[in-house]
Design an enzyme around this catalytic site. Structure first.
Site, mmCIF file in Angstrom:
data_model
loop_
_atom_site.group_PDB
_atom_site.id
_atom_site.type_symbol
_atom_site.label_atom_id
_atom_site.label_comp_id
_atom_site.label_asym_id
_atom_site.label_seq_id
_atom_site.Cartn_x
_atom_site.Cartn_y
_atom_site.Cartn_z
ATOM 1 N N GLU A 1 -56.658 97.064 -40.193
ATOM 2 C CA GLU A 1 -57.431 95.934 -39.718
ATOM 3 C C GLU A 1 -56.810 95.276 -38.648
ATOM 4 O OE1 GLU A 1 -56.545 93.396 -43.447
ATOM 5 O OE2 GLU A 1 -57.881 95.859 -44.278
ATOM 6 N N GLU B 1 -61.531 103.259 -49.056
ATOM 7 C CA GLU B 1 -61.225 101.749 -49.609
ATOM 8 C C GLU B 1 -62.494 101.463 -50.011
ATOM 9 O OE1 GLU B 1 -58.871 98.982 -48.526
ATOM 10 O OE2 GLU B 1 -57.620 99.036 -46.651
#
Length: 353
Positions: A157, A266
């Site tokens: 991220e 994820e």
């Protein structure tokens, strides 16, 4: 070769299950037929034998959840907490699972306070980054007595996230220097590890995906060892629209054309959406993409889902450890009952370790 290893893993004998065993073939065995590792994320901190039964029965790969984030592993400079990670890696090794580490470096929220100290000089920031990666990866590199973490999310991220390491500056291409430094350091520590840039929302945000694509393309042109890109696929998170499957398949291909492995890293899907169908279609896209090597859910059982506050149903197994329709949808996709095959899918052999 990975496939024979996976097949051996798939036919290992484990203690008798105390929870219902779903009909049909196990997901890890079906995945092995596509050179695809199937797994989920858990730190094994629930000490839940039923959850562990599912992991051993269904998975070929297991990812940490929060255990390896910098604020957990090195809460104070030079003070590493390895006990729980050692146990995690040992569990993987003992049960024929590939271990995946998440994450070496993340945005501010994943960093301990000492790493974010505004008084740190650029040289100190650089040294801290190198030392953290070297010590953490070094403990679990190939040949280590503690076991091998074979796949690492090096960055997580980071394409839009704030980080103190941004103070190291940018290169002539406008990319942050610490991106290059993190991957080069990781490769130097363990040349036998697959290095991944894991990113959120690129499965449904074309502008963000394009920004990441351009960054990785330039990094690779400069010889930076980025091996793969992780698509988190938290479907419907923050009320995001359901996936555009054509866009997702094309985006997978776009990154694959850079020579990158594709990882669904994820995935979870709330029960308020057409959960089973979404799982089926995204797994099918992964199966039909020759460079897709890992498909992971984020957590294993509904009751441990990080999205529990959005509703009780996000994963393949319910609170009673029973397979849901979503499980059988994944099973069907791995068995060929998914989306139409893409060109080249029959030759899928991504060549990962």
């Amino acid at each position: 070769m990975l496939l024979p290893v996976l097949l051996l893993m798939g036919f290992q004998s484990f203690a008798a299950d105390t929870i219902p065993v779903p009909a049909g073939q196990r997901l890890k065995i079906l995945g092995a037929g596509h050179h695809l590792l199937i797994g989920g994320a858990t730190d094994l901190d629930h000490h839940d034998p039923e959850e562990e039964q599912i992991v051993k029965r269904e998975y070929s790969i297991l990812s940490t959840e929060n255990l390896l984030k910098p604020h957990s592993t090195e809460p104070q400079k030079g003070v590493f907490r390895f006990k729980q990670t050692d146990a995690f890696v040992k569990f993987c090794m003992d049960n024929g699972l590939v271990a995946k580490g998440h994450v070496l470096l993340g945005r501010n929220r994943y960093l301990p306070e000492w790493m974010k100290d505004p008084k740190l000089t650029p040289d100190e920031l650089k040294d801290n980054l190198i030392e953290h990666i070297t010590n953490l990866m070094g403990r679990y590199k190939k040949g280590s007595p503690y076991g091998h973490i074979q796949y690492w999310d090096v960055l997580n991220e980071e394409i839009n996230g704030a980080s103190p390491y941004q103070r190291l500056g940018k290169d002539a291409d406008g990319d942050y220097l610490y991106w290059d430094l993190a991957f080069r350091t990781a490769r130097a520590v363990d040349p036998d590890c697959v290095l991944i840039w894991n990113e959120d929302n690129i499965e449904n945000n074309p502008k963000k995906a394009d920004k990441l694509y351009k960054a990785i393309k330039q990094l690779k042109a400069n010889g930076v060892p980025v091996d793969g890109v992780g698509f988190q696929c938290h479907i419907g998170y923050n009320h995001a629209a359901p996936p555009d499957y054509d866009y997702l398949a094309k985006t997978f291909q776009r990154f694959a054309d850079l020579g990158l492995f594709i990882v669904v890293s994820e995935m979870d899907v709330p029960g308020t959406l057409d959960q089973a169908d979404i799982y089926r279609k995204i797994v099918a896209i992964c199966v039909n993409q020759p460079k897709c090597i890992i498909w992971d859910t984020w957590n294993v059982v509904d009751k441990y889902s990080w999205r529990r506050n959005e509703g009780p149903s996000n994963l393949l197994f319910d609170d009673n450890y029973e397979a849901k329709p979503a499980y059988y949808a994944v099973q069907a996709a791995l068995s060929g009952g998914g989306a139409p095959a893409m060109a080249g899918a029959a030759d899928k052999n991504p060549g990962h370790p």
